[in-house]
Motif scaffolding. Structure first.
Motif, PDB file in Angstrom:
ATOM      1  N   UNK A 156      50.089   8.162  24.381  1.00 34.59           N
ATOM      2  CA  UNK A 156      51.385   8.074  23.880  1.00 34.59           C
ATOM      3  C   UNK A 156      52.147   7.103  24.517  1.00 34.59           C
ATOM      4  N   UNK A 157      53.394   6.493  23.586  1.00 38.30           N
ATOM      5  CA  UNK A 157      54.203   5.480  24.070  1.00 38.30           C
ATOM      6  C   UNK A 157      55.654   5.896  23.537  1.00 38.30           C
ATOM      7  N   UNK A 158      56.542   5.646  24.635  1.00 38.88           N
ATOM      8  CA  UNK A 158      57.965   5.918  24.340  1.00 38.88           C
ATOM      9  C   UNK A 158      58.458   4.362  24.414  1.00 38.88           C
ATOM     10  N   UNK A 159      59.347   3.723  23.391  1.00 34.79           N
ATOM     11  CA  UNK A 159      59.496   2.426  23.334  1.00 34.79           C
ATOM     12  C   UNK A 159      61.317   2.477  23.048  1.00 34.79           C
ATOM     13  N   UNK A 160      61.891   1.235  23.410  1.00 34.42           N
ATOM     14  CA  UNK A 160      63.256   1.073  22.965  1.00 34.42           C
ATOM     15  C   UNK A 160      63.328  -0.432  22.439  1.00 34.42           C
ATOM     16  N   UNK A 161      63.940  -0.530  21.316  1.00 28.66           N
ATOM     17  CA  UNK A 161      63.816  -1.912  20.930  1.00 28.66           C
ATOM     18  C   UNK A 161      65.172  -2.474  20.760  1.00 28.66           C
ATOM     19  N   UNK A 162      65.601  -3.772  20.948  1.00 30.80           N
ATOM     20  CA  UNK A 162      66.891  -4.396  20.723  1.00 30.80           C
ATOM     21  C   UNK A 162      66.723  -5.259  19.785  1.00 30.80           C
ATOM     22  N   UNK A 163      67.325  -5.473  18.465  1.00 32.24           N
ATOM     23  CA  UNK A 163      67.053  -6.409  17.504  1.00 32.24           C
ATOM     24  C   UNK A 163      68.185  -6.583  16.851  1.00 32.24           C
ATOM     25  N   UNK A 177      55.763   7.716  19.760  1.00 27.72           N
ATOM     26  CA  UNK A 177      54.395   8.137  18.823  1.00 27.72           C
ATOM     27  C   UNK A 177      53.125   7.722  19.685  1.00 27.72           C
ATOM     28  N   UNK A 178      52.113   7.690  18.869  1.00 26.99           N
ATOM     29  CA  UNK A 178      50.822   7.287  19.265  1.00 26.99           C
ATOM     30  C   UNK A 178      50.946   5.866  19.556  1.00 26.99           C
ATOM     31  N   UNK A 179      50.044   5.524  20.430  1.00 27.23           N
ATOM     32  CA  UNK A 179      49.754   3.864  20.845  1.00 27.23           C
ATOM     33  C   UNK A 179      49.238   3.284  19.826  1.00 27.23           C
TER      34      UNK A 179
END
Length: 200
Positions: A156-163, A177-179
């Motif tokens: 599992x991965x938790x990510x934050x994206x700045x775009x 979600x899943x890796x």
């Protein structure tokens, strides 16, 4: 939270040189019912200390276990990646840089990161760190775009994206979600350049 820059792979590693299973070859191990296992420096026969209290040994064991897992995935990476990952592991688990709020790196979290490298094949190596729960945290930066990911156990991965929006405004997106789906999420949010700008 600790985040480290990529270390020059030409520099030698100071503590951990291989992924071999560690042994206490430079110490004499003794067992007693009262104290449990202890280690003694052969040069100082009177100096005894419980093995579990030896931070250096615990750091060595943590690094050795991680590098053993890493060797399974190393076939998917080029030599530069292998050197950089080993170097950053040494930095994260360096006795001289250890502080009270530091945490050992979870093997399950590290395996999830390795699976991401195998699945997604990013061209850029992120900076690595460890959060207070022992999860591996990463940062990929291609200004103004940024990708921050926390690799959890069990893929599992938790990510934050700045775009950037279509109007050129910065926006923050959170994802969990899943890796195997992380690369697709990054591309969908328009942050592919964080992963695919060649670091070499």
């Amino acid at each position: 939270m600790i985040t480290l820059p990529i270390r020059d792979p030409a520099k030698s590693n100071r503590i951990f040189a291989s992924a071999q299973t560690p042994t206490v070859s430079s110490a004499i191990v003794k067992w007693s019912k009262e104290e449990g296992p202890t280690t003694r420096d052969p040069g100082s026969p009177e100096r005894l200390a419980p093995l579990e209290d030896k931070l250096e040994l615990r750091l060595y064991n943590n690094a050795a276990e991680l590098k053993k897992d890493f060797s399974v995935y190393a076939v998917h990476l080029n030599a530069s990646w292998r050197k950089i990952v080993f170097s950053q592991l040494d930095e994260l688990l360096d006795l001289d840089a250890w502080s009270e709020d530091s945490a050992f790196l979870s093997v399950g979290s590290f395996r999830t990161f390795l699976r991401f490298l195998a699945y997604a094949k990013p061209l850029r190596m992120p900076s690595l760190g460890v959060d207070h729960q022992g999860n591996l945290i990463t940062a990929w930066i291609d200004d103004p775009k940024r990708l921050f990911a926390t690799f959890l156990s069990r893929d599992r991965v938790s990510a934050s994206m700045i775009g950037l929006t279509t109007r050129g405004e910065r926006e923050l997106t959170s994802w969990l979600g899943p890796v195997v789906a992380l690369r697709e999420a990054v591309e969908r949010m328009g942050n592919r350049s964080c992963l695919d700008v060649d670091f070499a």
